[in-house]
Design an enzyme around this catalytic site. Structure first.
Site, PDB file in Angstrom:
ATOM      1  N   SER A 123       0.834  -1.401   0.063  1.00 19.11           N
ATOM      2  CA  SER A 123      -0.079   0.044   0.050  1.00 19.11           C
ATOM      3  C   SER A 123       0.855   1.251   0.031  1.00 19.11           C
ATOM      4  O   SER A 123       1.863   1.458   0.580  1.00 19.11           O
ATOM      5  CB  SER A 123      -0.938  -0.081   1.308  1.00 19.11           C
ATOM      6  OG  SER A 123      -1.770   1.197   1.252  1.00 19.11           O
ATOM      7  N   SER A 130      -0.525   4.180   0.662  1.00 20.91           N
ATOM      8  CA  SER A 130      -1.507   4.920   1.458  1.00 20.91           C
ATOM      9  C   SER A 130      -0.332   5.729   2.916  1.00 20.91           C
ATOM     10  O   SER A 130      -0.697   6.970   3.022  1.00 20.91           O
ATOM     11  CB  SER A 130      -2.614   4.465   2.134  1.00 20.91           C
ATOM     12  OG  SER A 130      -3.548   4.027   1.159  1.00 20.91           O
ATOM     13  N   THR A 182      -9.143  -1.195   2.540  1.00 23.83           N
ATOM     14  CA  THR A 182      -8.910  -1.659   1.202  1.00 23.83           C
ATOM     15  C   THR A 182      -9.474  -3.052   1.312  1.00 23.83           C
ATOM     16  O   THR A 182      -9.769  -3.852   2.163  1.00 23.83           O
ATOM     17  CB  THR A 182      -7.419  -1.459   0.686  1.00 23.83           C
ATOM     18  OG1 THR A 182      -7.520  -1.943  -0.650  1.00 23.83           O
ATOM     19  CG2 THR A 182      -6.503  -2.217   1.283  1.00 23.83           C
ATOM     20  N   LYS A 216     -13.843  -3.438   2.421  1.00 22.45           N
ATOM     21  CA  LYS A 216     -14.612  -2.489   2.002  1.00 22.45           C
ATOM     22  C   LYS A 216     -16.056  -2.676   1.981  1.00 22.45           C
ATOM     23  O   LYS A 216     -17.002  -1.871   2.579  1.00 22.45           O
ATOM     24  CB  LYS A 216     -14.345  -1.974   0.342  1.00 22.45           C
ATOM     25  CG  LYS A 216     -13.049  -1.358   0.219  1.00 22.45           C
ATOM     26  CD  LYS A 216     -12.675  -1.023  -1.020  1.00 22.45           C
ATOM     27  CE  LYS A 216     -11.639  -0.040  -1.366  1.00 22.45           C
ATOM     28  NZ  LYS A 216     -11.515   0.647  -2.659  1.00 22.45           N
ATOM     29  N   ASN A 239     -14.503   3.132   2.048  1.00 18.69           N
ATOM     30  CA  ASN A 239     -12.896   3.005   2.120  1.00 18.69           C
ATOM     31  C   ASN A 239     -12.354   3.941   3.132  1.00 18.69           C
ATOM     32  O   ASN A 239     -11.153   3.989   3.332  1.00 18.69           O
ATOM     33  CB  ASN A 239     -12.401   3.481   0.604  1.00 18.69           C
ATOM     34  CG  ASN A 239     -12.359   4.835   0.295  1.00 18.69           C
ATOM     35  OD1 ASN A 239     -13.163   5.799   1.006  1.00 18.69           O
ATOM     36  ND2 ASN A 239     -11.360   5.275  -0.411  1.00 18.69           N
ATOM     37  N   ASP A 271     -13.570   7.050  -3.249  1.00 21.22           N
ATOM     38  CA  ASP A 271     -12.775   6.560  -4.570  1.00 21.22           C
ATOM     39  C   ASP A 271     -13.656   7.354  -5.817  1.00 21.22           C
ATOM     40  O   ASP A 271     -13.073   7.731  -6.507  1.00 21.22           O
ATOM     41  CB  ASP A 271     -13.240   5.121  -4.755  1.00 21.22           C
ATOM     42  CG  ASP A 271     -12.313   4.264  -4.014  1.00 21.22           C
ATOM     43  OD1 ASP A 271     -11.240   4.694  -3.617  1.00 21.22           O
ATOM     44  OD2 ASP A 271     -12.642   3.067  -3.808  1.00 21.22           O
ATOM     45  N   GLY A 295     -15.036  -2.834 -17.590  1.00 22.05           N
ATOM     46  CA  GLY A 295     -14.749  -3.418 -16.126  1.00 22.05           C
ATOM     47  C   GLY A 295     -16.275  -3.028 -15.437  1.00 22.05           C
ATOM     48  O   GLY A 295     -16.793  -2.005 -15.761  1.00 22.05           O
ATOM     49  N   ALA A 296     -16.696  -4.106 -14.696  1.00 28.36           N
ATOM     50  CA  ALA A 296     -17.977  -3.605 -13.907  1.00 28.36           C
ATOM     51  C   ALA A 296     -17.575  -4.344 -12.135  1.00 28.36           C
ATOM     52  O   ALA A 296     -18.609  -4.792 -11.761  1.00 28.36           O
ATOM     53  CB  ALA A 296     -18.945  -4.533 -14.445  1.00 28.36           C
TER      54      ALA A 296
HETATM   55  P1  NAP Z   1     -12.579  -6.228  -9.345  1.00 30.75           P
HETATM   56  O1  NAP Z   1     -13.568  -5.652  -8.284  1.00 30.75           O
HETATM   57  O2  NAP Z   1     -11.603  -7.395  -8.834  1.00 30.75           O
HETATM   58  O3  NAP Z   1     -12.896  -6.021 -10.705  1.00 30.75           O
HETATM   59  C1  NAP Z   1     -12.152  -6.434 -11.538  1.00 30.75           C
HETATM   60  C2  NAP Z   1     -12.699  -6.115 -13.119  1.00 30.75           C
HETATM   61  O4  NAP Z   1     -11.594  -6.498 -13.956  1.00 30.75           O
HETATM   62  C3  NAP Z   1     -13.875  -6.941 -13.266  1.00 30.75           C
HETATM   63  O5  NAP Z   1     -14.697  -6.122 -14.369  1.00 30.75           O
HETATM   64  C4  NAP Z   1     -13.348  -8.165 -14.170  1.00 30.75           C
HETATM   65  O6  NAP Z   1     -14.416  -8.872 -15.061  1.00 30.75           O
HETATM   66  C5  NAP Z   1     -12.227  -7.683 -14.986  1.00 30.75           C
HETATM   67  N1  NAP Z   1     -11.226  -8.516 -15.216  1.00 30.75           N
HETATM   68  C6  NAP Z   1     -10.349  -9.141 -14.659  1.00 30.75           C
HETATM   69  N2  NAP Z   1      -9.501 -10.222 -15.238  1.00 30.75           N
HETATM   70  C7  NAP Z   1     -10.135  -9.915 -16.501  1.00 30.75           C
HETATM   71  C8  NAP Z   1      -9.689 -10.684 -17.621  1.00 30.75           C
HETATM   72  N3  NAP Z   1      -8.770 -11.592 -17.541  1.00 30.75           N
HETATM   73  N4  NAP Z   1     -10.433 -10.320 -18.733  1.00 30.75           N
HETATM   74  C9  NAP Z   1     -11.534  -9.451 -18.639  1.00 30.75           C
HETATM   75  N5  NAP Z   1     -11.752  -8.815 -17.778  1.00 30.75           N
HETATM   76  C10 NAP Z   1     -11.098  -9.111 -16.483  1.00 30.75           C
HETATM   77  O7  NAP Z   1     -11.446  -4.999  -9.025  1.00 30.75           O
HETATM   78  P2  NAP Z   1     -11.436  -3.231  -8.829  1.00 30.75           P
HETATM   79  O8  NAP Z   1     -11.321  -3.166  -7.378  1.00 30.75           O
HETATM   80  O9  NAP Z   1     -12.553  -2.970  -9.365  1.00 30.75           O
HETATM   81  O10 NAP Z   1     -10.027  -2.809  -9.487  1.00 30.75           O
HETATM   82  C11 NAP Z   1     -10.076  -2.834 -10.881  1.00 30.75           C
HETATM   83  C12 NAP Z   1      -8.669  -2.029 -11.273  1.00 30.75           C
HETATM   84  O11 NAP Z   1      -8.836  -0.678 -10.748  1.00 30.75           O
HETATM   85  C13 NAP Z   1      -7.451  -2.636 -10.674  1.00 30.75           C
HETATM   86  O12 NAP Z   1      -6.338  -2.720 -11.576  1.00 30.75           O
HETATM   87  C14 NAP Z   1      -7.135  -1.852  -9.462  1.00 30.75           C
HETATM   88  O13 NAP Z   1      -5.896  -1.667  -9.129  1.00 30.75           O
HETATM   89  C15 NAP Z   1      -7.701  -0.434 -10.228  1.00 30.75           C
HETATM   90  N6  NAP Z   1      -8.131   0.624  -9.061  1.00 30.75           N
HETATM   91  C16 NAP Z   1      -7.287   1.783  -8.960  1.00 30.75           C
HETATM   92  C17 NAP Z   1      -7.652   2.721  -8.229  1.00 30.75           C
HETATM   93  C18 NAP Z   1      -7.122   4.138  -8.031  1.00 30.75           C
HETATM   94  O14 NAP Z   1      -7.044   4.775  -7.320  1.00 30.75           O
HETATM   95  N7  NAP Z   1      -6.274   4.446  -9.045  1.00 30.75           N
HETATM   96  C19 NAP Z   1      -8.697   2.630  -7.096  1.00 30.75           C
HETATM   97  C20 NAP Z   1      -9.411   1.131  -7.350  1.00 30.75           C
HETATM   98  C21 NAP Z   1      -9.048   0.534  -8.188  1.00 30.75           C
HETATM   99  P3  NAP Z   1     -15.328  -9.778 -14.355  1.00 30.75           P
HETATM  100  O15 NAP Z   1     -16.447  -9.088 -13.616  1.00 30.75           O
HETATM  101  O16 NAP Z   1     -15.814 -10.364 -15.796  1.00 30.75           O
HETATM  102  O17 NAP Z   1     -14.567 -10.855 -13.315  1.00 30.75           O
END
Ligand code: NAP
Length: 277
Positions: A14, A16, A61, A65, A86, A101, A125-126
């Site tokens: 992290s 943070s 995190t 959450k 968060n 966020d 993404g969702a």
């Molecule tokens: P999450 O809840 O695990 O969701 C992951 C997403 O990625 C889902 O939509 C998933 O699709 C998709 N995915 C994963 N592997 C895949 C693959 N091989 N092919 C196609 N789709 C795939 O994760 P999250 O918390 O939303 O985070 C998502 C990203 O955002 C991460 O990279 C995280 O580091 C980044 N993030 C950044 C910040 C920031 O402050 N910059 C904050 C939060 C998150 P399915 O639904 O089909 O599994």
């Protein structure tokens, strides 16, 4: 001295503590911020322990959450909407749950010159991050959002939030991305595809060629600093930004909640960009 924490599992990676302690030092505030590894089945125990300390609050995190939502005495509108907390503020034995966020995302998007107002947006993404991003795009004036996800049902569930038909689910396939891109002027990647340490990459990035000239591409990923998605978009002449700004702004908003003070966000963001570079 008051204490602040970030909890998660894993937590060693992290950023943070570095971000928050940099801000606390710059502001001359008498707090210390530390990381604690707390397993997912110990969220409630952690909260009780924190309430017994001189602790002003903590960030959370994965995997806490969602667990925190039913444990809060009060929830902010965003935390309730996303179903995730968060930032927890502890005041007089009460726990108030926030989620910064979405606000951090929208601020970072605007600071990068990618205001969503009037745009049609292609969200990839969702998952948890998308559930904070999508409502902010709509509140930020996006005309519409195509929400593409590998698991279509998850995209459809997220689209159900908007009753005015501004959100449309689609599959995350080469064909649907290439079909939708010409109708959009902003792409937001909320998948983990392209992130350091994950094997996955987009099947094809050719859809970027179909975006109108001068579109924007925002990737929530900040490691690597430039994903293949951003590199291809930049080479295609589009304006790009990574997720570092979102990380920074969500932390600024969290510190405002913890301390109950307004912070000069732009000055802090500049300081943090230099610190994290
Ligand atoms: P999450 O809840 O695990 O969701 C992951 C997403 O990625 C889902 O939509 C998933 O699709 C998709 N995915 C994963 N592997 C895949 C693959 N091989 N092919 C196609 N789709 C795939 O994760 P999250 O918390 O939303 O985070 C998502 C990203 O955002 C991460 O990279 C995280 O580091 C980044 N993030 C950044 C910040 C920031 O402050 N910059 C904050 C939060 C998150 P399915 O639904 O089909 O599994």
């Amino acid at each position: 001295m008051k204490r602040l924490y970030v909890i998660g599992d894993p937590i060693a990676h992290s950023k943070s503590p570095l971000i928050q302690n940099t801000m606390l030092r710059a502001l001359g505030m008498d707090y210390v911020y530390e990381a604690r590894r707390v397993p997912g089945d110990e969220t409630a125990r952690w909260l009780e322990k924190a309430k017994g300390e001189p602790c002003a609050g903590f960030n959370a995190t994965m995997p806490h959450k969602r667990n925190l939502v039913p444990l809060m005495d009060e929830l902010s509108e965003d935390a309730r909407l996303y179903g995730a907390v968060n930032t927890v503020c502890l005041r007089d034995g009460r726990a108030i749950g926030h989620n910064t966020d979405g606000a951090g995302f929208l601020q970072a998007l605007r600071e990068a010159g990618l205001d969503p107002a009037g745009r049609t947006v292609l969200v990839l993404g969702a998952g948890g991050a998308a559930s904070a991003v999508v409502p902010k795009l709509v509140k930020g004036g996006a005309r519409g959002v195509f929400l593409c996800n590998r698991t279509l049902e998850r995209a459809a569930a997220l689209c159900a939030w908007d009753k005015e038909g501004r959100l449309a689910p689609a599959e995350l396939t080469r064909e649907s991305l290439e079909r939708l891109a010409p109708r959009c002027s902003l792409v937001v990647n909320c998948t983990s595809l392209g992130m350091t340490g994950t094997a996955g990459q987009f099947e094809s990035l050719d859809f970027l060629d179909g975006l109108p000239a001068g579109s924007g591409v925002f990737d929530l990923i900040y490691s690597p600093a430039e994903t293949e998605l951003l590199r291809r978009a930049r080479l295609g002449g589009h304006r790009t930004a990574n997720g570092l700004g979102m990380l920074i702004w969500q932390a600024i908003f969290a510190l405002e909640h913890f301390t109950g003070t307004r912070i000069d966000g732009r000055a802090m963001a500049r300081l943090l960009e230099e610190t994290l570079a």
